[in-house]
Design a protein around this motif. Structure first.
Motif, PDB file in Angstrom:
ATOM      1  N   TYR A  86       0.801  -1.222   0.000  1.00 48.41           N
ATOM      2  CA  TYR A  86       0.000   0.000   0.000  1.00 48.41           C
ATOM      3  C   TYR A  86       0.841   1.282   0.000  1.00 48.41           C
ATOM      4  O   TYR A  86       0.284   2.374  -0.122  1.00 48.41           O
ATOM      5  N   HIS A  87       2.151   1.125   0.107  1.00 45.94           N
ATOM      6  CA  HIS A  87       3.050   2.293   0.176  1.00 45.94           C
ATOM      7  C   HIS A  87       2.550   3.288   1.226  1.00 45.94           C
ATOM      8  O   HIS A  87       2.599   4.500   1.027  1.00 45.94           O
ATOM      9  N   GLY A  88       2.079   2.717   2.339  1.00 47.28           N
ATOM     10  CA  GLY A  88       1.584   3.535   3.430  1.00 47.28           C
ATOM     11  C   GLY A  88       2.603   3.677   4.537  1.00 47.28           C
ATOM     12  O   GLY A  88       3.763   3.245   4.414  1.00 47.28           O
ATOM     13  N   GLN A  89       2.181   4.277   5.627  1.00 43.08           N
ATOM     14  CA  GLN A  89       3.054   4.539   6.765  1.00 43.08           C
ATOM     15  C   GLN A  89       2.426   3.938   8.025  1.00 43.08           C
ATOM     16  O   GLN A  89       1.195   3.879   8.148  1.00 43.08           O
ATOM     17  N   VAL A  90       3.271   3.539   8.967  1.00 43.22           N
ATOM     18  CA  VAL A  90       2.801   2.944  10.205  1.00 43.22           C
ATOM     19  C   VAL A  90       3.476   3.655  11.385  1.00 43.22           C
ATOM     20  O   VAL A  90       4.705   3.742  11.446  1.00 43.22           O
ATOM     21  N   ILE A  91       2.652   4.146  12.288  1.00 42.67           N
ATOM     22  CA  ILE A  91       3.104   4.881  13.464  1.00 42.67           C
ATOM     23  C   ILE A  91       2.776   4.050  14.696  1.00 42.67           C
ATOM     24  O   ILE A  91       1.730   3.408  14.760  1.00 42.67           O
ATOM     25  N   ALA A  92       3.647   4.070  15.689  1.00 43.76           N
ATOM     26  CA  ALA A  92       3.351   3.419  16.968  1.00 43.76           C
ATOM     27  C   ALA A  92       2.992   4.473  18.000  1.00 43.76           C
ATOM     28  O   ALA A  92       3.739   5.441  18.195  1.00 43.76           O
TER      29      ALA A  92
ATOM     30  N   TYR B  69      16.967   5.202  17.502  1.00 49.61           N
ATOM     31  CA  TYR B  69      15.876   5.591  16.603  1.00 49.61           C
ATOM     32  C   TYR B  69      16.133   6.989  16.056  1.00 49.61           C
ATOM     33  O   TYR B  69      16.344   7.945  16.817  1.00 49.61           O
ATOM     34  N   THR B  70      16.111   7.130  14.733  1.00 48.51           N
ATOM     35  CA  THR B  70      16.405   8.417  14.092  1.00 48.51           C
ATOM     36  C   THR B  70      15.198   9.028  13.384  1.00 48.51           C
ATOM     37  O   THR B  70      15.282  10.142  12.870  1.00 48.51           O
ATOM     38  N   LYS B  71      14.089   8.305  13.378  1.00 50.15           N
ATOM     39  CA  LYS B  71      12.882   8.823  12.709  1.00 50.15           C
ATOM     40  C   LYS B  71      12.080   9.701  13.668  1.00 50.15           C
ATOM     41  O   LYS B  71      12.439   9.836  14.840  1.00 50.15           O
ATOM     42  N   PRO B  72      11.001  10.336  13.215  1.00 48.10           N
ATOM     43  CA  PRO B  72      10.291  11.301  14.064  1.00 48.10           C
ATOM     44  C   PRO B  72       9.666  10.665  15.318  1.00 48.10           C
ATOM     45  O   PRO B  72       9.139   9.553  15.279  1.00 48.10           O
ATOM     46  N   ILE B  73       9.751  11.400  16.420  1.00 43.21           N
ATOM     47  CA  ILE B  73       9.050  11.056  17.648  1.00 43.21           C
ATOM     48  C   ILE B  73       8.240  12.275  18.072  1.00 43.21           C
ATOM     49  O   ILE B  73       8.789  13.366  18.233  1.00 43.21           O
ATOM     50  N   ILE B  74       6.947  12.084  18.242  1.00 40.08           N
ATOM     51  CA  ILE B  74       6.028  13.161  18.610  1.00 40.08           C
ATOM     52  C   ILE B  74       5.668  13.020  20.079  1.00 40.08           C
ATOM     53  O   ILE B  74       5.255  11.948  20.528  1.00 40.08           O
ATOM     54  N   SER B  75       5.823  14.104  20.844  1.00 38.82           N
ATOM     55  CA  SER B  75       5.420  14.107  22.256  1.00 38.82           C
ATOM     56  C   SER B  75       3.987  14.601  22.371  1.00 38.82           C
ATOM     57  O   SER B  75       3.660  15.680  21.883  1.00 38.82           O
ATOM     58  N   GLN B  76       3.173  13.822  23.034  1.00 38.25           N
ATOM     59  CA  GLN B  76       1.735  14.100  23.087  1.00 38.25           C
ATOM     60  C   GLN B  76       1.330  14.961  24.279  1.00 38.25           C
ATOM     61  O   GLN B  76       0.514  15.885  24.147  1.00 38.25           O
TER      62      GLN B  76
ATOM     63  N   PRO C  81      11.988  -0.216  15.696  1.00 38.42           N
ATOM     64  CA  PRO C  81      12.642   0.568  14.644  1.00 38.42           C
ATOM     65  C   PRO C  81      11.958   0.479  13.278  1.00 38.42           C
ATOM     66  O   PRO C  81      12.237   1.300  12.391  1.00 38.42           O
ATOM     67  N   LEU C  82      11.054  -0.481  13.091  1.00 32.98           N
ATOM     68  CA  LEU C  82      10.347  -0.609  11.817  1.00 32.98           C
ATOM     69  C   LEU C  82       9.269   0.458  11.636  1.00 32.98           C
ATOM     70  O   LEU C  82       8.843   0.721  10.501  1.00 32.98           O
ATOM     71  N   PHE C  83       8.822   1.080  12.715  1.00 32.92           N
ATOM     72  CA  PHE C  83       7.767   2.092  12.613  1.00 32.92           C
ATOM     73  C   PHE C  83       8.313   3.369  11.979  1.00 32.92           C
ATOM     74  O   PHE C  83       9.474   3.732  12.178  1.00 32.92           O
ATOM     75  N   ASP C  84       7.449   4.058  11.243  1.00 35.21           N
ATOM     76  CA  ASP C  84       7.851   5.283  10.550  1.00 35.21           C
ATOM     77  C   ASP C  84       7.895   6.492  11.469  1.00 35.21           C
ATOM     78  O   ASP C  84       8.534   7.500  11.152  1.00 35.21           O
ATOM     79  N   ALA C  85       7.223   6.405  12.601  1.00 38.23           N
ATOM     80  CA  ALA C  85       7.252   7.456  13.618  1.00 38.23           C
ATOM     81  C   ALA C  85       6.708   6.865  14.900  1.00 38.23           C
ATOM     82  O   ALA C  85       6.015   5.835  14.886  1.00 38.23           O
ATOM     83  N   LEU C  86       7.023   7.502  16.015  1.00 38.91           N
ATOM     84  CA  LEU C  86       6.511   7.097  17.321  1.00 38.91           C
ATOM     85  C   LEU C  86       5.783   8.277  17.949  1.00 38.91           C
ATOM     86  O   LEU C  86       6.180   9.432  17.768  1.00 38.91           O
TER      87      LEU C  86
END
Length: 364
Positions: free
Chosen positions: A100-106, A165-172, A143-148
């Protein structure tokens, strides 16, 4: 137009609401999914089951059914940890990426290797892809997730180091907390209130006789019957519990002993916001919290919490309050309670993560 999806947990055979329905574990996941559905996300139902030797063709068919409505470029938020065979989550991520060329976030509720460090250190031979509760899973799966999405910057920094981990991490920020329709305004009382799992609060059995507290939760220790200062007030479904917290100050304190914070679960609060914070805020109770806990700075900055170094300080602090000071905190708690009950912080972080994986930037 791409669509946002969020996992919604369904219980497998034998895992009834009797086991999960009245717990913070299930409540937090149920509320999170509901908050995102309210802003237009689609539910992806995942069943909690464990089949260690599930054949590949059976799993492929299961994943195809789960993703029947998924479209090119869609984004899925998976609530983690999710205790099924880890290989199934890996294959789900791979299918979304490759087909699906989609993205997966945890969205990370808790991170067990940091929460229970000694048990994680002892886990040297579990299979990270096949064993349901392997601590070794975290280092290879996440590490497989596109963002956390995490609840604060401290745990974000810890995960960057642990996972490299070098991909984006969002603080909620704080969790959302859904409640029954009517929450009465708490009234001033010089008392401390604890609601939660007694297994994380061994200190309650060591309180001095001159330290009174009201406690709520399932399966209270027998020791409480011999402690006149500990007043057991019952166990209530999570959505109804805030209406029972109608006076005093809510305590956020995980520790094995009194008065200092001790034990691994207590140390973990340095990193992670407890859902108990959101429970008390939803109920409009001022919060008393360990000064080193991750949520302390946010609570005190917003004028709805009091930070202390050890628990013995709580009762003199409460005794110094009067009704006017309590009322001033109530004025700040009113609008903040609404934000928590509507999951505003949850929705903002999810949309920011959705924008980030689609644009490679979280700055608007």
């Amino acid at each position: 137009m791409t669509m946002l999806w969020v996992t919604r947990q369904n219980l497998g055979a034998g895992q009834t609401s009797v086991l999960f329905g009245h717990t913070a574990f299930y409540k937090a996941r149920e509320d999170y999914a509901a908050d995102l559905l309210a802003i237009g996300a689609q539910p992806l139902d995942m069943f909690m089951y464990y089949y260690r030797d599930e054949p590949d063709d059976v799993l492929d068919g299961r994943l195809d059914g789960m993703l029947a409505g998924f479209r090119y470029g869609d984004v899925l938020i998976i609530q983690m940890p999710f205790f099924i065979r880890p290989l199934n989550i890996k294959r789900l991520i791979e299918k979304i990426h490759d087909v699906y060329h989609g993205q997966v976030i945890a969205f990370i509720h808790d991170f067990e290797p940091l929460r229970q460090k000694s048990m994680a250190a002892q886990d040297q031979d579990s299979d990270p892809w096949l064993d349901q509760y392997s601590y070794r899973t975290y280092g290879v799966l996440y590490p497989l997730f596109d963002a956390l999405i995490v609840n604060n910057d401290r745990v974000a920094a810890a995960l960057r180091e642990y996972l490299h981990y070098t991909k984006p991490i969002i603080s909620q920020g704080p969790f959302g907390y859904h409640t029954a329709d009517h929450i009465p305004t708490p009234h001033f009382a010089k008392k401390l209130v604890f609601a939660g799992a007694f297994i994380k609060a061994g200190y309650l059995q060591h309180l001095p006789a001159d330290c009174p507290i009201d406690v709520f939760g399932a399966n209270p220790p027998d020791e409480f019957n011999r402690m006149p200062n500990v007043h057991y007030r019952g166990d209530y479904p999570p959505a109804e519990l805030p209406s029972q917290l109608n006076s005093g100050f809510g305590l956020v304190w995980d520790s094995t002993d009194f008065p200092a914070v001790t034990g691994e679960l207590g140390e973990y609060t340095r990193l992670s916001y407890a859902q108990k914070i959101s429970l008390y805020l939803a109920a409009r109770l001022p919060v008393i919290i360990w000064r080193e806990a991750a949520g302390a700075e946010w609570l005190t900055a917003n004028g709805v919490g009091l930070a202390i170094d050890n628990l013995a300080e709580a009762w003199p602090l409460i005794d110094s309050f009067d009704e006017a000071r309590y009322g001033a905190m109530q004025a700040r708690l009113g609008p903040l309670s609404q934000l928590i009950r509507e999951g505003v912080y949850v929705k903002q972080a999810a949309l920011r993560a959705y924008a980030t994986v689609n644009t490679q930037s979280s700055d608007f």
